[in-house]
Design an enzyme around this catalytic site. Structure first.
Site, PDB file in Angstrom:
ATOM      1  N   GLN A   1       0.817  -1.209   0.000  1.00 47.17           N
ATOM      2  CA  GLN A   1       0.000   0.000   0.000  1.00 47.17           C
ATOM      3  C   GLN A   1       0.852   1.261   0.000  1.00 47.17           C
ATOM      4  O   GLN A   1       2.048   1.234   0.282  1.00 47.17           O
ATOM      5  CB  GLN A   1      -0.928   0.014   1.218  1.00 47.17           C
ATOM      6  CG  GLN A   1      -2.008  -1.051   1.164  1.00 47.17           C
ATOM      7  CD  GLN A   1      -3.093  -0.830   2.199  1.00 47.17           C
ATOM      8  OE1 GLN A   1      -3.108  -1.485   3.221  1.00 47.17           O
ATOM      9  NE2 GLN A   1      -3.997   0.098   1.929  1.00 47.17           N
ATOM     10  N   HIS A   2       0.189   2.369  -0.295  1.00 46.43           N
ATOM     11  CA  HIS A   2       0.671   3.734  -0.074  1.00 46.43           C
ATOM     12  C   HIS A   2       1.691   4.242  -1.091  1.00 46.43           C
ATOM     13  O   HIS A   2       1.884   5.438  -1.202  1.00 46.43           O
ATOM     14  CB  HIS A   2       1.280   3.905   1.326  1.00 46.43           C
ATOM     15  CG  HIS A   2       0.484   3.344   2.437  1.00 46.43           C
ATOM     16  ND1 HIS A   2      -0.868   3.606   2.598  1.00 46.43           N
ATOM     17  CD2 HIS A   2       0.831   2.523   3.467  1.00 46.43           C
ATOM     18  CE1 HIS A   2      -1.297   2.977   3.675  1.00 46.43           C
ATOM     19  NE2 HIS A   2      -0.297   2.312   4.208  1.00 46.43           N
TER      20      HIS A   2
ATOM     21  N   ASP B   1      -2.373  -4.985   0.634  1.00 49.70           N
ATOM     22  CA  ASP B   1      -1.862  -6.281   1.080  1.00 49.70           C
ATOM     23  C   ASP B   1      -2.557  -6.825   2.327  1.00 49.70           C
ATOM     24  O   ASP B   1      -2.903  -8.013   2.384  1.00 49.70           O
ATOM     25  CB  ASP B   1      -0.343  -6.229   1.287  1.00 49.70           C
ATOM     26  CG  ASP B   1       0.122  -5.028   2.088  1.00 49.70           C
ATOM     27  OD1 ASP B   1      -0.709  -4.276   2.634  1.00 49.70           O
ATOM     28  OD2 ASP B   1       1.355  -4.832   2.172  1.00 49.70           O
TER      29      ASP B   1
END
Length: 465
Positions: free
Chosen positions: A71-72, A236
């Protein structure tokens, strides 16, 4: 036989599982490595995805596929669909100052209400502010903002720069899901809407024309260039929760490169302190989560310091008494995300001639990692999150010492699922759902169930916070 493919594009590697869509049995699999670092050219992920698919025997015969991933990470694209600069990953802390500035400008309470989280360096919105301040010429070129799994899904569907893809740079074909969007800092998962005002604040310019991936719900899908169904993918942790079949009351604890504690909730969670991020899950609900930067690598480091492998580290730790004779390791070796202390360093407390032994140090390392995660679980409980049992996963979860000490530290029954690629399995679950319209009844084999215990380590650890 109906075949589905699930992909996990993580920080370290790309894993591909091809499953029987009816039984969930793994038919074949593939894997490829990613480069180390917190700043990575997404082209490495694209090459690894192709290699992992090839190692898995290809996906020409699958009926549906889905990609989950880290992520991110910020993937900034220009109008021609080209990556503007190397992606800044979740573990890149250079945007810590940007996070503090955004929080000051908008307010922690307002951020939590509008997006479910308070900015820390991990989140995408802080990386956009860093880009605007540190590389304004690159920020001015941004035509679309994607996350790692969004970009890979777009590329595998056949889109990309004109000289690299069959379908060309159609930015409006970028898609994502609620779980990954909820980790950006400019998406409200309670309304399933982007907050473009926050995006504009981050980029210091009007962001109304910037393309953001279309957010698909868990029952939606699109198609690729070959007509195969493509599920929306997932972040995830949401993918892992889906792959494990988590339900309300289950607390997922993963000890990998990072440490995570997440729960399944039916209502959005808002924490103005920023300790708990109110993410969405991959099944239409919510996934309150606490993430730490320091997890399995702490055990790697202490094992190397002691000159032992992980099996011996576990044996040494179990030779020590609970509480490690007062030795406390605060494991913030690489700064920390929760609590938000990006410049912190690790500290070993309680060193005496009696307490400073190999056995106590081994146990203190494990207790420190688990106590750090247990603080996150306590923060969730304070917000009303239901916690009945812990599902312990990740590479470190196979350590007998980690398993035993986890029950003592968390004070809940600890369940050890069969080791598996649960993020990829969650993506495959989405792919199967896109074909049948219902969630497949796959569930992991349980290797062990450990009763809860008690340990003095929590009190000693909390005293040092």
């Amino acid at each position: 036989m109906t075949l589905v493919a699930g992909v996990d594009s993580s920080t370290q590697s790309c894993k591909v599982l091809i499953l029987d869509g009816e039984t969930g049995a793994i038919v074949r699999s593939g894997r490829a490595s990613h480069p180390d670092g917190s700043e990575v050219d997404p082209a490495h992920w694209w090459r690894a995805l192709g290699e992992a698919i090839e190692n898995a025997g290809g996906i020409d015969d699958v009926d549906a596929w889905s990609i989950a991933g880290q992520q991110h990470g910020l993937v900034a694209l220009d109008a021609d669909g080209r990556v503007i600069r190397d992606a800044l990953l979740w573990n890149d802390t250079r945007s810590a100052g940007a996070a503090a500035a955004l929080t000051s400008e908008v307010g922690a309470a307002a951020f939590a209400e509008r997006t479910g989280l308070v900015p820390v360096a991990s989140f995408t919105i802080t990386k956009l502010r860093w880009l605007a301040d540190a590389e304004p010429e690159n920020a001015a070129r941004v035509a679309a903002v994607a996350l790692p799994h969004d970009w890979l899904t777009w590329r595998l569907r056949g889109y990309g720069p004109a000289d690299e893809s069959e379908l060309g740079p159609v930015l409006d074909e970028l898609i994502t899901d609620r779980s990954d969007a909820s980790g950006t800092g400019y998406f409200d998962s309670s309304r399933d809407e982007y907050d473009r005002e926050l995006l504009s604040i981050a980029l210091r310019r009007d962001a109304s024309d910037i393309v953001l991936p279309r957010v698909l719900g868990p029952a939606e899908h699109t198609v690729d260039g070959g007509g195969r169904r493509v599920a929306p993918g997932a972040g995830d942790n949401a993918g892992a929760a889906l792959g494990m079949g988590s339900v309300t009351g289950d607390i997922g604890v993963s000890i990998g490169t990072s440490g995570t504690v997440f729960a399944i909730a039916t209502e959005p969670v808002r924490d103005t302190s920023g300790t708990v991020a109110g993410f969405a899950d991959a099944a239409g609900g919510y996934l309150p989560i606490v993430t730490t930067l320091n997890a399995a690598r702490v055990l790697d480091q202490v094992a190397a310091l002691l000159g032992v492998d992980h099996a011996e580290l576990s044996r040494l730790a179990l030779e020590a008494e609970p509480g490690s004779a007062g030795l406390v390791l605060q494991p913030w070796f690489e700064g920390e995300r929760t609590p938000n202390r990006p410049d912190a360093t690790a500290t070993l407390f309680g060193m005496t001639l009696a307490s400073t032994t190999r056995e106590n140090l081994a146990r203190a390392a494990i207790e420190g990692v688990l106590c750090s995660l247990a603080e996150g679980l306590d923060a969730m409980r304070d917000l009303g999150v239901d916690a009945k049992r812990v599902l312990l996963t990740g590479g470190a979860a196979q350590s007998p010492a980690v398993q035993q000490i986890a029950g003592e530290v968390f004070g809940l029954p600890v369940v050890i699922p069969d080791p598996g690629e649960y993020v990829a399995l969650g993506a495959a679950t989405q792919a199967a759902f896109s074909l049948t319209g219902s969630r497949p009844a796959w569930s992991p084999k349980i290797l062990a169930e450990l009763a809860p215990g008690t340990t003095p380590a929590r009190a000693a650890y909390r005293a040092r916070l």
